[in-house]
Design a protein around this motif. Structure first.
Motif, PDB file in Angstrom:
ATOM      1  N   HIS A  93       0.837  -1.198   0.000  1.00  0.00           N
ATOM      2  CA  HIS A  93       0.000   0.000   0.000  1.00  0.00           C
ATOM      3  C   HIS A  93       0.876   1.255   0.000  1.00  0.00           C
ATOM      4  O   HIS A  93       0.625   2.202  -0.742  1.00  0.00           O
ATOM      5  CB  HIS A  93      -0.934  -0.009   1.214  1.00  0.00           C
ATOM      6  CG  HIS A  93      -2.137   0.854   1.040  1.00  0.00           C
ATOM      7  ND1 HIS A  93      -3.368   0.357   0.706  1.00  0.00           N
ATOM      8  CD2 HIS A  93      -2.298   2.188   1.139  1.00  0.00           C
ATOM      9  CE1 HIS A  93      -4.243   1.342   0.609  1.00  0.00           C
ATOM     10  NE2 HIS A  93      -3.613   2.478   0.878  1.00  0.00           N
ATOM     11  N   LYS A  94       1.916   1.238   0.820  1.00  0.00           N
ATOM     12  CA  LYS A  94       2.838   2.370   0.863  1.00  0.00           C
ATOM     13  C   LYS A  94       3.523   2.544  -0.487  1.00  0.00           C
ATOM     14  O   LYS A  94       3.712   3.673  -0.959  1.00  0.00           O
ATOM     15  CB  LYS A  94       3.873   2.207   1.965  1.00  0.00           C
ATOM     16  CG  LYS A  94       4.813   3.427   2.037  1.00  0.00           C
ATOM     17  CD  LYS A  94       5.607   3.460   3.293  1.00  0.00           C
ATOM     18  CE  LYS A  94       6.568   4.618   3.412  1.00  0.00           C
ATOM     19  NZ  LYS A  94       6.506   5.700   2.481  1.00  0.00           N
ATOM     20  N   ALA A  95       3.892   1.441  -1.136  1.00  0.00           N
ATOM     21  CA  ALA A  95       4.516   1.519  -2.461  1.00  0.00           C
ATOM     22  C   ALA A  95       3.571   2.196  -3.460  1.00  0.00           C
ATOM     23  O   ALA A  95       4.008   2.972  -4.318  1.00  0.00           O
ATOM     24  CB  ALA A  95       4.920   0.132  -2.947  1.00  0.00           C
ATOM     25  N   SER A  96       2.280   1.918  -3.338  1.00  0.00           N
ATOM     26  CA  SER A  96       1.286   2.561  -4.201  1.00  0.00           C
ATOM     27  C   SER A  96       1.241   4.065  -3.932  1.00  0.00           C
ATOM     28  O   SER A  96       1.217   4.880  -4.871  1.00  0.00           O
ATOM     29  CB  SER A  96      -0.086   1.937  -3.961  1.00  0.00           C
ATOM     30  OG  SER A  96      -1.078   2.572  -4.725  1.00  0.00           O
ATOM     31  N   HIS A  97       1.251   4.440  -2.657  1.00  0.00           N
ATOM     32  CA  HIS A  97       1.293   5.859  -2.288  1.00  0.00           C
ATOM     33  C   HIS A  97       2.565   6.519  -2.828  1.00  0.00           C
ATOM     34  O   HIS A  97       2.520   7.628  -3.372  1.00  0.00           O
ATOM     35  CB  HIS A  97       1.266   6.034  -0.769  1.00  0.00           C
ATOM     36  CG  HIS A  97      -0.056   5.762  -0.132  1.00  0.00           C
ATOM     37  ND1 HIS A  97      -0.206   5.715   1.237  1.00  0.00           N
ATOM     38  CD2 HIS A  97      -1.286   5.540  -0.657  1.00  0.00           C
ATOM     39  CE1 HIS A  97      -1.473   5.471   1.524  1.00  0.00           C
ATOM     40  NE2 HIS A  97      -2.146   5.350   0.390  1.00  0.00           N
ATOM     41  N   ASP A  98       3.696   5.838  -2.668  1.00  0.00           N
ATOM     42  CA  ASP A  98       4.978   6.398  -3.112  1.00  0.00           C
ATOM     43  C   ASP A  98       5.020   6.587  -4.630  1.00  0.00           C
ATOM     44  O   ASP A  98       5.520   7.605  -5.117  1.00  0.00           O
ATOM     45  CB  ASP A  98       6.144   5.514  -2.652  1.00  0.00           C
ATOM     46  CG  ASP A  98       6.343   5.541  -1.145  1.00  0.00           C
ATOM     47  OD1 ASP A  98       5.759   6.419  -0.463  1.00  0.00           O
ATOM     48  OD2 ASP A  98       7.075   4.662  -0.639  1.00  0.00           O
ATOM     49  N   ALA A  99       4.492   5.606  -5.372  1.00  0.00           N
ATOM     50  CA  ALA A  99       4.475   5.711  -6.838  1.00  0.00           C
ATOM     51  C   ALA A  99       3.590   6.877  -7.277  1.00  0.00           C
ATOM     52  O   ALA A  99       3.948   7.640  -8.191  1.00  0.00           O
ATOM     53  CB  ALA A  99       3.981   4.402  -7.455  1.00  0.00           C
ATOM     54  N   PHE A 100       2.445   7.030  -6.628  1.00  0.00           N
ATOM     55  CA  PHE A 100       1.553   8.144  -6.930  1.00  0.00           C
ATOM     56  C   PHE A 100       2.255   9.472  -6.658  1.00  0.00           C
ATOM     57  O   PHE A 100       2.234  10.383  -7.484  1.00  0.00           O
ATOM     58  CB  PHE A 100       0.279   8.027  -6.081  1.00  0.00           C
ATOM     59  CG  PHE A 100      -0.638   9.210  -6.207  1.00  0.00           C
ATOM     60  CD1 PHE A 100      -1.543   9.291  -7.253  1.00  0.00           C
ATOM     61  CD2 PHE A 100      -0.605  10.242  -5.276  1.00  0.00           C
ATOM     62  CE1 PHE A 100      -2.400  10.385  -7.368  1.00  0.00           C
ATOM     63  CE2 PHE A 100      -1.455  11.336  -5.387  1.00  0.00           C
ATOM     64  CZ  PHE A 100      -2.342  11.401  -6.430  1.00  0.00           C
ATOM     65  N   THR A 101       2.875   9.575  -5.487  1.00  0.00           N
ATOM     66  CA  THR A 101       3.570  10.805  -5.102  1.00  0.00           C
ATOM     67  C   THR A 101       4.675  11.132  -6.084  1.00  0.00           C
ATOM     68  O   THR A 101       4.822  12.295  -6.500  1.00  0.00           O
ATOM     69  CB  THR A 101       4.141  10.672  -3.672  1.00  0.00           C
ATOM     70  OG1 THR A 101       3.038  10.428  -2.779  1.00  0.00           O
ATOM     71  CG2 THR A 101       4.870  11.925  -3.244  1.00  0.00           C
TER      72      THR A 101
END
Length: 161
Positions: A93-101
């Motif tokens: 989930h954090k990886a998804s947030h990081d990719a979006f950011t």
């Protein structure tokens, strides 16, 4: 075929409408999600004011700054809750947030020289990401978080496990 008359008092159509399916049942997160939808609409509306003037690009950049800042605040809150509840899918989930950011930050740096068509594509990316992330991915941590909140709510003096 029937033609629908739209009066000047009709509600403005949003780029992305707040949908009850976005609610996950955690009031602070639901409020943040609703605000993210509003910011996406603000970004899209700023693009529609395109007239190739300095003010237009300033408006777009300022709107995007608000979006990035608030998304960061929201992600930190979600990630804090996921860690506290020991959500097993935290890293993904954090990886998804990081990719979006990362995608947003790259676009932000380029926004002043980005053709309007590309900026509109980015607005569509934001809308699509919000719809899929909130409506699907955020629901994945919900059972773990609700169980955590239920357990900790019943403990005396707010002790956590």
């Amino acid at each position: 075929m029937q033609i629908k008359h739209i009066s000047s008092s009709s509600k403005k159509t949003e780029f992305i409408e707040w949908d009850p399916k976005f609610k996950i049942g955690i009031p602070i997160i639901d409020k943040q999600h609703e605000h993210l939808v509003s910011l996406c609409n603000d970004f899209y509306q700023s693009l529609l004011k395109n007239n190739d003037t300095w003010n237009y690009k300033t408006l777009v950049k300022q709107t995007m700054e608000k979006c990035l800042e608030y998304a960061g605040t929201h992600f930190r809150e979600e990630e804090r809750l996921m860690l506290a509840s020991h959500f097993s899918g935290y890293k993904q989930h954090k990886a998804s947030h990081d990719a979006f950011t990362e995608k947003c930050e790259i676009t932000y740096v380029r926004i002043e020289n980005l053709p309007i068509a590309e900026a509109l594509k980015f607005a569509h990316f934001l809308r699509d990401w919000i719809q899929t992330h909130i409506a699907h991915e955020d629901r994945l941590y919900l059972p773990t978080l609700l169980e955590f909140l239920k357990k900790n709510q019943s403990k005396p003096n707010g002790q956590q496990s």
